[in-house]
Design a protein around this motif. Structure first.
Motif, PDB file in Angstrom:
ATOM      1  N   ILE A   1       0.880  -1.166   0.026  1.00 44.20           N
ATOM      2  CA  ILE A   1       0.075  -0.149   0.072  1.00 44.20           C
ATOM      3  C   ILE A   1       0.879   1.427  -0.205  1.00 44.20           C
ATOM      4  N   LEU A   2       1.906   1.108   0.712  1.00 45.02           N
ATOM      5  CA  LEU A   2       2.834   2.286   0.996  1.00 45.02           C
ATOM      6  C   LEU A   2       3.554   2.454  -0.202  1.00 45.02           C
ATOM      7  N   LEU A   3       4.188   1.558  -1.121  1.00 44.18           N
ATOM      8  CA  LEU A   3       4.921   1.606  -2.254  1.00 44.18           C
ATOM      9  C   LEU A   3       4.238   1.581  -3.511  1.00 44.18           C
ATOM     10  N   GLY A   4       2.860   1.258  -3.458  1.00 42.79           N
ATOM     11  CA  GLY A   4       2.168   0.876  -4.556  1.00 42.79           C
ATOM     12  C   GLY A   4       2.654  -0.282  -5.579  1.00 42.79           C
ATOM     13  N   GLY A   5       3.247  -1.137  -4.974  1.00 42.72           N
ATOM     14  CA  GLY A   5       4.082  -2.085  -5.720  1.00 42.72           C
ATOM     15  C   GLY A   5       4.762  -2.954  -4.532  1.00 42.72           C
ATOM     16  N   GLN A   6       5.661  -3.862  -5.347  1.00 40.55           N
ATOM     17  CA  GLN A   6       6.348  -4.701  -4.342  1.00 40.55           C
ATOM     18  C   GLN A   6       7.549  -4.223  -4.160  1.00 40.55           C
ATOM     19  N   GLU A   7       8.193  -3.135  -4.841  1.00 42.42           N
ATOM     20  CA  GLU A   7       9.340  -2.714  -4.437  1.00 42.42           C
ATOM     21  C   GLU A   7       9.423  -0.923  -4.558  1.00 42.42           C
ATOM     22  N   VAL A   8      10.643  -0.290  -4.242  1.00 45.07           N
ATOM     23  CA  VAL A   8      10.326   1.195  -4.423  1.00 45.07           C
ATOM     24  C   VAL A   8      10.845   1.265  -5.951  1.00 45.07           C
ATOM     25  N   GLY A   9       9.611   1.949  -6.359  1.00 45.72           N
ATOM     26  CA  GLY A   9       9.915   2.131  -7.963  1.00 45.72           C
ATOM     27  C   GLY A   9       9.072   3.473  -8.171  1.00 45.72           C
ATOM     28  N   GLY A  10       8.662   3.699  -9.440  1.00 43.42           N
ATOM     29  CA  GLY A  10       8.067   4.856 -10.050  1.00 43.42           C
ATOM     30  C   GLY A  10       6.625   5.304  -9.210  1.00 43.42           C
ATOM     31  N   ASN A  11       5.908   4.003  -8.856  1.00 45.73           N
ATOM     32  CA  ASN A  11       4.740   4.197  -8.172  1.00 45.73           C
ATOM     33  C   ASN A  11       4.978   4.598  -6.867  1.00 45.73           C
ATOM     34  N   ALA A  12       5.992   4.085  -6.082  1.00 48.68           N
ATOM     35  CA  ALA A  12       6.279   4.533  -5.161  1.00 48.68           C
ATOM     36  C   ALA A  12       6.636   6.011  -4.586  1.00 48.68           C
ATOM     37  N   LEU A  13       7.526   6.592  -5.943  1.00 47.78           N
ATOM     38  CA  LEU A  13       7.927   7.975  -6.049  1.00 47.78           C
ATOM     39  C   LEU A  13       6.460   8.896  -6.134  1.00 47.78           C
ATOM     40  N   LEU A  14       5.545   8.408  -7.040  1.00 48.54           N
ATOM     41  CA  LEU A  14       4.262   9.141  -7.220  1.00 48.54           C
ATOM     42  C   LEU A  14       3.690   9.270  -5.739  1.00 48.54           C
ATOM     43  N   ARG A  15       3.607   8.155  -5.046  1.00 45.98           N
ATOM     44  CA  ARG A  15       2.839   8.117  -3.954  1.00 45.98           C
ATOM     45  C   ARG A  15       3.421   9.022  -2.880  1.00 45.98           C
ATOM     46  N   PHE A  16       4.781   8.843  -2.726  1.00 44.97           N
ATOM     47  CA  PHE A  16       5.485   9.597  -1.807  1.00 44.97           C
ATOM     48  C   PHE A  16       5.296  11.389  -2.119  1.00 44.97           C
ATOM     49  N   TYR A  17       5.306  11.415  -3.527  1.00 47.74           N
ATOM     50  CA  TYR A  17       5.267  12.821  -3.942  1.00 47.74           C
ATOM     51  C   TYR A  17       3.774  13.412  -3.555  1.00 47.74           C
ATOM     52  N   VAL A  18       2.808  12.764  -3.843  1.00 46.71           N
ATOM     53  CA  VAL A  18       1.480  13.066  -3.511  1.00 46.71           C
ATOM     54  C   VAL A  18       1.448  13.462  -2.091  1.00 46.71           C
ATOM     55  N   LEU A  19       1.936  12.400  -1.135  1.00 44.09           N
ATOM     56  CA  LEU A  19       1.690  12.455   0.302  1.00 44.09           C
ATOM     57  C   LEU A  19       2.352  13.792   0.698  1.00 44.09           C
ATOM     58  N   HIS A  20       3.509  14.090   0.055  1.00 47.14           N
ATOM     59  CA  HIS A  20       4.632  15.018   0.467  1.00 47.14           C
ATOM     60  C   HIS A  20       4.044  16.408  -0.041  1.00 47.14           C
ATOM     61  N   ILE A  21       3.407  16.739  -1.107  1.00 53.11           N
ATOM     62  CA  ILE A  21       2.925  17.892  -1.510  1.00 53.11           C
ATOM     63  C   ILE A  21       1.691  18.444  -1.590  1.00 53.11           C
ATOM     64  N   TYR A  22       0.640  17.108  -0.839  1.00 52.99           N
ATOM     65  CA  TYR A  22      -0.669  17.288  -0.753  1.00 52.99           C
ATOM     66  C   TYR A  22      -1.299  16.987   0.477  1.00 52.99           C
ATOM     67  N   VAL A  23      -1.237  15.713   0.633  1.00 54.01           N
ATOM     68  CA  VAL A  23      -1.774  15.155   1.905  1.00 54.01           C
ATOM     69  C   VAL A  23      -1.072  15.765   3.020  1.00 54.01           C
ATOM     70  N   LEU A  24       0.246  15.486   3.221  1.00 51.95           N
ATOM     71  CA  LEU A  24       0.744  16.024   4.687  1.00 51.95           C
ATOM     72  C   LEU A  24       0.628  17.577   4.676  1.00 51.95           C
ATOM     73  N   PRO A  25       0.970  18.321   3.787  1.00 47.90           N
ATOM     74  CA  PRO A  25       0.709  19.813   4.034  1.00 47.90           C
ATOM     75  C   PRO A  25      -0.697  20.186   4.644  1.00 47.90           C
ATOM     76  N   ALA A  26      -1.725  19.461   3.830  1.00 48.90           N
ATOM     77  CA  ALA A  26      -3.231  19.834   4.104  1.00 48.90           C
ATOM     78  C   ALA A  26      -3.397  19.387   5.769  1.00 48.90           C
ATOM     79  N   THR A  27      -2.802  18.199   6.021  1.00 49.37           N
ATOM     80  CA  THR A  27      -3.012  17.563   7.442  1.00 49.37           C
ATOM     81  C   THR A  27      -2.406  18.407   8.303  1.00 49.37           C
ATOM     82  N   LEU A  28      -1.162  18.739   7.927  1.00 57.93           N
ATOM     83  CA  LEU A  28      -0.285  19.465   9.006  1.00 57.93           C
ATOM     84  C   LEU A  28      -0.769  20.900   9.197  1.00 57.93           C
ATOM     85  N   ILE A  29      -1.347  21.717   8.190  1.00 55.78           N
ATOM     86  CA  ILE A  29      -1.723  23.100   8.308  1.00 55.78           C
ATOM     87  C   ILE A  29      -2.900  22.924   9.465  1.00 55.78           C
TER      88      ILE A  29
END
Lengths: 278, 168
Positions: free
Chosen positions: A208-236
């Motif tokens: 669920i965290l990585l969007g796949g079996q290993e750290v790859g493109g899906n993980a990068l996209l997930r971490f990016y969305v968490l980093h620039i959208y989900v977490l800022p909204a939550t933290l603010i």
């Protein structure tokens, strides 16, 4: 010479416009419609400044004199907020030049360093402010603990503070992957392999965290969305509640003074008896 | 006597004899936020920005080679704030070090104000909780320092003055 408004001569107006443009601007309808409080030269003016300014609303109109001392809080919560603001602004600039894709993300890092105005500088600011924020939030937690500021009526604000700490760590961790170099890749590989050991979910949690079996493109996209959208909204939102609660509960320094002065004679007498009995 | 003229009584409340007496705060104990408190915040904000800018000018953020899942680097470290967890992973089963310990730590932290039944804010009023938390903080800081500064290839012990395997 023609008499103008307020009996000022044209010459006086020109001189004022050149020497005191601010004073002149403060008389305009534009300024007076935006800033409606009187000059903060008098006590009434200072109170009105707080009442009429949206941004000053997070502060009480008056604060206990004790709070003015640096050692009352070491300003750690405020410093963390300033660091978050720096991160918010510098992160916005970095977003203009970043693609959350493999391997473009890595090449964007090189572009930042070579062909973006202040690109490397802004990336440096973002990085060091992030490390400092983790540090300062941790110190803030310790300060609040050792001064006993988590006790009633502030228990729930401590809880929000812990949530803010977790959000800060997740922020830093998700951001760590984004440059997509060997350092970030393997740090996140180490970090997320732990999630594979989660009870019940097991490797599902990791997927669920990585969007796949290993750290790859899906993980990068997930971490990016968490980093620039989900977490800022939550933290603010959490931060807004956190600061609002501080404003409502008042500064703990003032409580300490009051507690010291509070007369609880019968209670302390009873305590003495107990200790004498022991 | 008419109904109207009858005296009517109302019970307002029964107050215990001993009540907490809060002395009224002296007016001079409080100062206006604008400018006294605000100017301090502005100065602190300025210093914070200056420190970050100075760091950003002095040190470049690291950038290694392109990520390669097939090439494990000699030292694969988590970011410094997770170095303590990584150190724990070296000693305990991942289920314990990676899941149980952090979960319990966060839950304990969150529940702290509700677990601590001591009265008073002073350290001497709540010795037990201060001792417990201090011990945990010292352990966490020690583990973090060991993981971040004293570990090298294959998680072997390397003194920081021999070689510092730390990337920020």
């Amino acid at each position: 010479m023609a008499e103008r408004n307020g009996g000022r001569t044209l010459r006086a107006e020109i001189v004022e416009a050149l020497i005191h443009p601010g004073r002149r601007f403060k008389r305009t309808e534009l300024y007076r419609s935006a800033v409606r409080h009187p000059s903060p030269a008098s006590p009434r003016g200072r109170a009105m400044t707080s009442f009429h300014n949206f941004f000053l609303h997070i502060y009480p109109v008056k604060v206990p004199r004790k709070v003015l001392s640096f050692r009352s809080t070491f300003r750690l919560g405020f410093i963390a907020t300033v660091l978050f603001t720096i991160l918010f602004v510098s992160g916005m600039y970095l977003m203009f030049f970043y693609h959350p894709a493999v391997p473009q993300a890595y090449f964007d890092m090189h572009n930042l360093a070579t062909s973006v105005a202040f690109g490397q500088f802004v990336r440096n600011i973002h990085r060091w402010a992030a490390h400092l924020m983790v540090l300062v939030v941790g110190l803030h937690l310790l300060r609040v603990f050792y001064s006993g500021a988590y006790k009633a009526p502030r228990q729930f604000n401590w809880l929000i503070g812990v949530a803010l700490l977790v959000a800060t760590l997740l922020f830093s961790f998700t951001g760590y992957l984004l440059p997509w170099d060997q350092l970030s890749f393997w740090a996140v590989e180490v970090g997320t392999s732990i999630a594979g050991n989660a009870p019940i979910l097991g490797s599902k949690a990791q997927q669920i965290l990585l969007g796949g079996q290993e750290v790859g493109g899906n993980a990068l996209l997930r971490f990016y969305v968490l980093h620039i959208y989900v977490l800022p909204a939550t933290l603010i939102v959490l931060l807004a509640v956190h600061i609002w609660r501080v404003r409502k509960d008042g500064f703990q320094v003032a409580d300490r003074e009051e507690a010291a002065a509070t007369i609880t004679e019968p209670e302390s007498g009873a305590r003495e008896e107990v200790s004498a009995g022991v | 006597m008419s109904e109207r003229e009858e005296p009517r009584y109302r019970l307002l409340g029964v107050v215990p004899h001993e009540i907490e007496v809060h002395p009224a705060r002296e007016p001079e104990d409080e100062v206006f936020t604008w400018p006294h408190f605000l100017v301090r915040h502005v100065v602190i904000a300025g210093i914070t920005v200056a420190v970050v800018f100075a760091l950003a000018i002095a040190f470049d953020a690291p950038l290694k080679d392109l990520a390669n899942p097939n090439l494990t680097p000699p030292v694969a470290k988590a970011p410094w704030y997770f170095a303590g967890l990584q150190e724990l992973l070296h000693w305990f089963h991942p289920m314990v070090a990676g899941v149980l310990v952090p979960t319990v730590a966060v839950v304990f932290l969150a529940a702290l104000p509700f677990l601590d039944r001591s009265r008073g804010w002073r350290v001497r009023d709540r010795k037990l909780v201060v001792v417990v938390v201090t011990a945990l903080v010292v352990a966490a800081v020690a583990l973090t320092l060991i993981g971040a500064l004293f570990r090298g290839p294959e998680w072997s012990w390397v003194w920081p003055w021999q070689h510092l395997y730390l990337e920020l």
